[in-house]
Design a protein around this motif. Structure first.
Motif, short mmCIF file in Angstrom:
data_model
loop_
_atom_site.label_atom_id
_atom_site.label_comp_id
_atom_site.label_asym_id
_atom_site.label_seq_id
_atom_site.Cartn_x
_atom_site.Cartn_y
_atom_site.Cartn_z
N ASN A 134 0.82 -1.16 0.13
CA ASN A 134 -0.09 0.12 -0.04
C ASN A 134 0.92 1.32 0.04
O ASN A 134 0.31 2.24 0.14
CB ASN A 134 -1.14 -0.05 1.18
N GLU A 135 2.25 1.08 -0.19
CA GLU A 135 2.95 2.33 -0.22
C GLU A 135 2.37 3.16 -1.41
O GLU A 135 2.29 2.86 -2.60
CB GLU A 135 4.45 1.89 -0.46
N HIS A 141 8.35 -10.48 -0.53
CA HIS A 141 6.95 -9.88 -0.89
C HIS A 141 6.91 -9.83 -2.45
O HIS A 141 5.81 -10.17 -3.14
CB HIS A 141 6.78 -8.37 -0.72
N GLU A 142 7.79 -9.55 -3.13
CA GLU A 142 7.82 -9.61 -4.56
C GLU A 142 7.58 -11.08 -5.30
O GLU A 142 7.13 -11.20 -6.27
CB GLU A 142 9.26 -9.13 -5.19
N PHE A 201 -2.82 -17.95 -6.74
CA PHE A 201 -3.86 -17.23 -6.63
C PHE A 201 -3.95 -16.47 -5.28
O PHE A 201 -3.35 -16.87 -4.36
CB PHE A 201 -5.08 -18.23 -6.75
N PHE A 202 -4.95 -15.56 -5.36
CA PHE A 202 -5.30 -14.82 -3.85
C PHE A 202 -6.38 -15.56 -3.58
O PHE A 202 -7.09 -15.92 -3.94
CB PHE A 202 -5.64 -13.25 -4.36
N GLY A 203 -6.18 -16.00 -1.90
CA GLY A 203 -7.51 -16.54 -1.21
C GLY A 203 -6.99 -18.05 -1.10
O GLY A 203 -5.85 -18.32 -1.11
N THR A 234 -0.80 -6.91 -8.41
CA THR A 234 -0.62 -6.01 -6.96
C THR A 234 -2.25 -5.44 -6.84
O THR A 234 -2.16 -4.60 -6.04
CB THR A 234 -0.01 -4.81 -7.37
N ASP A 235 -3.22 -6.16 -7.61
CA ASP A 235 -4.28 -5.70 -7.37
C ASP A 235 -5.02 -6.46 -6.19
O ASP A 235 -6.28 -6.63 -6.04
CB ASP A 235 -5.40 -5.50 -8.33
N VAL A 236 -4.27 -7.33 -5.47
CA VAL A 236 -4.84 -8.30 -4.63
C VAL A 236 -3.74 -8.08 -3.42
O VAL A 236 -2.99 -7.32 -3.29
CB VAL A 236 -4.69 -9.79 -4.88
N GLY A 237 -4.29 -8.78 -2.23
CA GLY A 237 -3.52 -8.65 -0.81
C GLY A 237 -3.25 -9.77 -0.35
O GLY A 237 -2.70 -10.80 -1.34
#
Length: 207
Positions: free
Chosen positions: A47-48, A135-136, A163-165, A144-147
């Motif tokens: 979120n920087e 992180h990368e 995948f995210f989730g 970068t549109d997921v957390g």
């Protein structure tokens, strides 16, 4: 015997959804032939430079400490100890409702039998390069549109799928955890599949 496969999850200790997913993966290990390794990503890094509500900005400032300490411990003692520290931090943050800060970090280190001086990393930039690299490595395949949580797993053709989730609450147990894993791999391993989502009606349930 079926060969066990390696699965990797990236977490930030402050994320309640990642915590629930990580506890689900521990269940999956018991009913499917997978071995889970845990790695650090950072919502503070992610979120920087973004425009965020003031309350969330404050959380991101506090979020640097735990992930820096996690990276320091991983570098010194390896992934298995990192996983234990994550469990200790997550238990205190999400179940104990302890605030982010040095007191929580020091107590979590003590829970795992680690030197309390690791807490000094929370206020140092010494491990930031390694943190950003971890992180990368986790985020590159998913964007970068997921957390968090982010999971990397073997795909149906032997390649890697990422995948995210899944974002779930509460964490499934036993064979229910295994069935969810089977389904997640099926959709994530389908070429061209990107998203399956619905509005959340429940907050995190930690049980």
């Amino acid at each position: 015997m079926t060969e066990r496969v390696a699965v990797d999850m990236w977490f930030d200790p402050l994320c309640p959804w990642a915590w629930i997913t990580s506890r689900w993966l521990l269940e999956v290990e018991q009913v499917r032939d997978v071995d889970i390794s845990y790695h650090v990503m950072s919502l503070s890094v992610l979120n920087e430079g973004r425009e965020l509500p003031e309350q969330y900005q404050e959380m991101m400032k506090l979020g640097w400490g735990p992930v820096r300490v996690c990276i320091a411990v991983e570098q010194a003692h390896g992934g298995a100890t990192l996983a234990k520290l994550y469990t200790a931090m997550g238990t205190r943050i999400h179940l104990g409702k302890e605030p982010l800060g040095r007191e929580m970090i020091t107590a979590a280190l003590a829970d795992v039998g680690l030197d309390p001086s690791f807490a000094d990393a929370a206020d140092s930039t010494e491990y930031d390069e390694a943190l950003r690299a971890s992180h990368e490595a986790g985020m590159r395949p998913v964007g970068t549109d997921v957390g968090t949580p982010v999971v990397h797993a073997p795909g149906p053709d032997g390649g890697k799928i990422a995948f995210f989730g899944p974002v779930i609450t509460p964490s499934p147990k036993g064979e229910a955890a295994g069935r969810l894993w089977d389904g997640v791999l099926l959709v994530a391993g389908t070429p061209g599949f990107y998203e399956l989502k619905r509005s959340r009606e429940l907050g995190p349930i930690f049980d």
